[in-house]
Design a protein around this motif. Structure first.
Motif, PDB file in Angstrom:
ATOM      1  N   GLU A  73       0.823  -1.205   0.000  1.00  0.00           N
ATOM      2  CA  GLU A  73       0.000   0.000   0.000  1.00  0.00           C
ATOM      3  C   GLU A  73       0.857   1.255   0.000  1.00  0.00           C
ATOM      4  O   GLU A  73       0.596   2.209  -0.732  1.00  0.00           O
ATOM      5  CB  GLU A  73      -0.936   0.016   1.222  1.00  0.00           C
ATOM      6  CG  GLU A  73      -2.113  -0.927   1.105  1.00  0.00           C
ATOM      7  CD  GLU A  73      -1.844  -2.238   1.816  1.00  0.00           C
ATOM      8  OE1 GLU A  73      -0.658  -2.629   1.902  1.00  0.00           O
ATOM      9  OE2 GLU A  73      -2.812  -2.875   2.275  1.00  0.00           O
ATOM     10  N   ALA A  74       1.909   1.241   0.825  1.00  0.00           N
ATOM     11  CA  ALA A  74       2.771   2.415   0.918  1.00  0.00           C
ATOM     12  C   ALA A  74       3.479   2.686  -0.403  1.00  0.00           C
ATOM     13  O   ALA A  74       3.581   3.834  -0.851  1.00  0.00           O
ATOM     14  CB  ALA A  74       3.793   2.233   2.044  1.00  0.00           C
ATOM     15  N   GLY A  75       3.982   1.623  -1.036  1.00  0.00           N
ATOM     16  CA  GLY A  75       4.681   1.790  -2.302  1.00  0.00           C
ATOM     17  C   GLY A  75       3.785   2.328  -3.385  1.00  0.00           C
ATOM     18  O   GLY A  75       4.150   3.264  -4.114  1.00  0.00           O
ATOM     19  N   ALA A  77       0.827   3.913  -2.962  1.00  0.00           N
ATOM     20  CA  ALA A  77       0.319   5.229  -2.588  1.00  0.00           C
ATOM     21  C   ALA A  77       1.352   6.316  -2.857  1.00  0.00           C
ATOM     22  O   ALA A  77       1.024   7.398  -3.372  1.00  0.00           O
ATOM     23  CB  ALA A  77      -0.087   5.237  -1.113  1.00  0.00           C
ATOM     24  N   LEU A  78       2.609   6.045  -2.530  1.00  0.00           N
ATOM     25  CA  LEU A  78       3.646   7.042  -2.758  1.00  0.00           C
ATOM     26  C   LEU A  78       3.889   7.252  -4.252  1.00  0.00           C
ATOM     27  O   LEU A  78       4.058   8.385  -4.715  1.00  0.00           O
ATOM     28  CB  LEU A  78       4.950   6.619  -2.071  1.00  0.00           C
ATOM     29  CG  LEU A  78       6.133   7.587  -2.216  1.00  0.00           C
ATOM     30  CD1 LEU A  78       5.767   8.981  -1.704  1.00  0.00           C
ATOM     31  CD2 LEU A  78       7.363   7.049  -1.488  1.00  0.00           C
ATOM     32  N   ALA A  79       3.888   6.158  -5.027  1.00  0.00           N
ATOM     33  CA  ALA A  79       4.077   6.286  -6.474  1.00  0.00           C
ATOM     34  C   ALA A  79       2.946   7.093  -7.099  1.00  0.00           C
ATOM     35  O   ALA A  79       3.174   7.960  -7.951  1.00  0.00           O
ATOM     36  CB  ALA A  79       4.157   4.899  -7.111  1.00  0.00           C
ATOM     37  N   TRP A  80       1.706   6.825  -6.677  1.00  0.00           N
ATOM     38  CA  TRP A  80       0.558   7.565  -7.208  1.00  0.00           C
ATOM     39  C   TRP A  80       0.594   9.023  -6.750  1.00  0.00           C
ATOM     40  O   TRP A  80       0.214   9.921  -7.489  1.00  0.00           O
ATOM     41  CB  TRP A  80      -0.737   6.886  -6.786  1.00  0.00           C
ATOM     42  CG  TRP A  80      -0.964   5.567  -7.462  1.00  0.00           C
ATOM     43  CD1 TRP A  80      -0.265   5.052  -8.523  1.00  0.00           C
ATOM     44  CD2 TRP A  80      -1.937   4.583  -7.123  1.00  0.00           C
ATOM     45  NE1 TRP A  80      -0.750   3.816  -8.866  1.00  0.00           N
ATOM     46  CE2 TRP A  80      -1.771   3.496  -8.032  1.00  0.00           C
ATOM     47  CE3 TRP A  80      -2.933   4.499  -6.161  1.00  0.00           C
ATOM     48  CZ2 TRP A  80      -2.578   2.360  -7.984  1.00  0.00           C
ATOM     49  CZ3 TRP A  80      -3.742   3.362  -6.107  1.00  0.00           C
ATOM     50  CH2 TRP A  80      -3.561   2.313  -7.017  1.00  0.00           C
ATOM     51  N   TRP A  81       1.040   9.252  -5.511  1.00  0.00           N
ATOM     52  CA  TRP A  81       1.140  10.623  -4.994  1.00  0.00           C
ATOM     53  C   TRP A  81       2.136  11.425  -5.827  1.00  0.00           C
ATOM     54  O   TRP A  81       1.851  12.551  -6.232  1.00  0.00           O
ATOM     55  CB  TRP A  81       1.561  10.555  -3.532  1.00  0.00           C
ATOM     56  CG  TRP A  81       1.659  11.887  -2.817  1.00  0.00           C
ATOM     57  CD1 TRP A  81       1.366  13.127  -3.317  1.00  0.00           C
ATOM     58  CD2 TRP A  81       2.068  12.082  -1.461  1.00  0.00           C
ATOM     59  NE1 TRP A  81       1.583  14.091  -2.367  1.00  0.00           N
ATOM     60  CE2 TRP A  81       2.006  13.482  -1.226  1.00  0.00           C
ATOM     61  CE3 TRP A  81       2.491  11.235  -0.443  1.00  0.00           C
ATOM     62  CZ2 TRP A  81       2.356  14.029   0.010  1.00  0.00           C
ATOM     63  CZ3 TRP A  81       2.826  11.777   0.780  1.00  0.00           C
ATOM     64  CH2 TRP A  81       2.755  13.160   1.010  1.00  0.00           C
ATOM     65  N   ARG A  82       3.294  10.860  -6.085  1.00  0.00           N
ATOM     66  CA  ARG A  82       4.292  11.556  -6.903  1.00  0.00           C
ATOM     67  C   ARG A  82       3.750  11.838  -8.311  1.00  0.00           C
ATOM     68  O   ARG A  82       3.958  12.912  -8.873  1.00  0.00           O
ATOM     69  CB  ARG A  82       5.576  10.732  -7.000  1.00  0.00           C
ATOM     70  CG  ARG A  82       6.368  10.640  -5.706  1.00  0.00           C
ATOM     71  CD  ARG A  82       7.726  10.003  -5.938  1.00  0.00           C
ATOM     72  NE  ARG A  82       8.409   9.739  -4.692  1.00  0.00           N
ATOM     73  CZ  ARG A  82       9.065  10.645  -3.984  1.00  0.00           C
ATOM     74  NH1 ARG A  82       9.111  11.900  -4.427  1.00  0.00           N
ATOM     75  NH2 ARG A  82       9.664  10.323  -2.849  1.00  0.00           N
TER      76      ARG A  82
END
Length: 300
Positions: A73-75, A77-82
């Motif tokens: 989830e973290a990976g 979520a961070l990729a989508w956030w960037r």
């Protein structure tokens, strides 16, 4: 033809989705100037109920994943956030510029969901819904949900199914289902807003596993068209050419063409503009690019 839906459909059903999906896809074919099929010729390959948590509390606040390992989830979520910060900088602050009260960068899942909920990708989506979608991706790719989903979807791809359309996580399911059905008669695969190209988290977890950086082609003679909106952060890797088949990753927007010999394993990557609902399934289905690809698959 069969349409494989994406995440967030656990409270729906095959018939309820059919009521909106079939007309939207017919609109796309009509916009492309193709022959519009009857609504009942379009089947929804439904699996959403397998993700419904009967004992879940509806008043839970969004937060970190319940499991001890939140790396997936973290990976994602961070990729989508960037990606959201890159394509929608007016509404989404880059994670590199976000700090907490101690001056440290806050890169938690919750922070990513808060940022994503402000983007055009996630218009009208709550943080709770976004977290649920991340969990469904993890459950399918890394948990014990894959076999049941594939069994259900494979059973809904009939011997006379000529075209399969997959959206979001449904594009991963559609791809793996075709790979799991040797000898199927599907002539066209259309992927919409697909995360298939996300290395490590998605691409490298596919079954069958990619070999030497290339994914297995999903059936002999299958025409594959991949369509994405440039603001759709789920489709983090816009072009699938070069990851599957013999395509050149430097070539973009390859339209279906008689110049491509039958059986050529080349993905036709195309982009569309879905407005402020970049990842929306119905907007993808109504796009003329989708209609052209479906019509080509039905008439090839």
């Amino acid at each position: 033809m069969a349409v494989v839906h994406g995440v967030g459909q656990q409270y729906e059903g095959e018939r309820s989705l059919q009521l909106t999906i079939a007309p939207a896809l017919c609109d796309g074919i009509d916009h492309a100037g193709g022959v519009v099929p009857a609504d009942d010729d379009i089947h929804v390959a439904f699996y959403g109920n397998l993700f419904r948590e009967e004992d879940a509390r509806g008043d839970e606040e969004p937060g970190e994943p319940r499991s001890g390992d939140n790396s997936v989830e973290a990976g994602l979520a961070l990729a989508w956030w960037r990606a959201a910060a890159h394509v929608d900088p007016e509404n989404v602050q880059s994670p590199d510029d976000v700090t907490d009260t101690r001056g440290k960068t806050s890169l938690t899942v919750k922070a990513a969901l808060r940022a994503l909920s402000m983007s055009r990708f996630a218009t009208r989506a709550t943080q709770r819904a976004l977290l649920g979608e991340l969990r469904q991706v993890r459950h399918y790719l890394y948990g014990d949900g894959r076999e049941a989903v594939l069994e259900k979807v494979c059973a809904q791809i009939a011997p006379d199914t000529e075209v399969v359309v997959g959206h979001s996580l449904g594009s991963v399911v559609a791809y793996e289902a075709l790979c799991a059905l040797p000898g199927h008669r599907v002539r066209a695969l259309i992927t919409l807003g697909s995360p298939l190209g996300i290395r490590n988290l998605v691409f490298d977890q596919l079954r069958p596993a990619p070999s030497m950086g290339r994914g297995v082609w999903p059936g002999v003679g299958v025409q594959w068209t991949n369509i994405c909106d440039r603001h759709d952060v789920v489709a983090l890797v816009e072009q699938l050419s070069g990851l599957f088949g013999d395509g050149d990753p430097a070539v973009t927007d390859v339209r279906p063409s008689p110049g491509l010999a039958e059986g050529t394993e080349v993905i036709r990557d195309q982009t569309v503009d879905n407005g402020w609902r970049a990842h929306d399934l119905l907007r993808y289905l109504r796009a003329s690019a989708t209609g052209r690809a479906v019509h080509a698959g039905l008439t090839s």
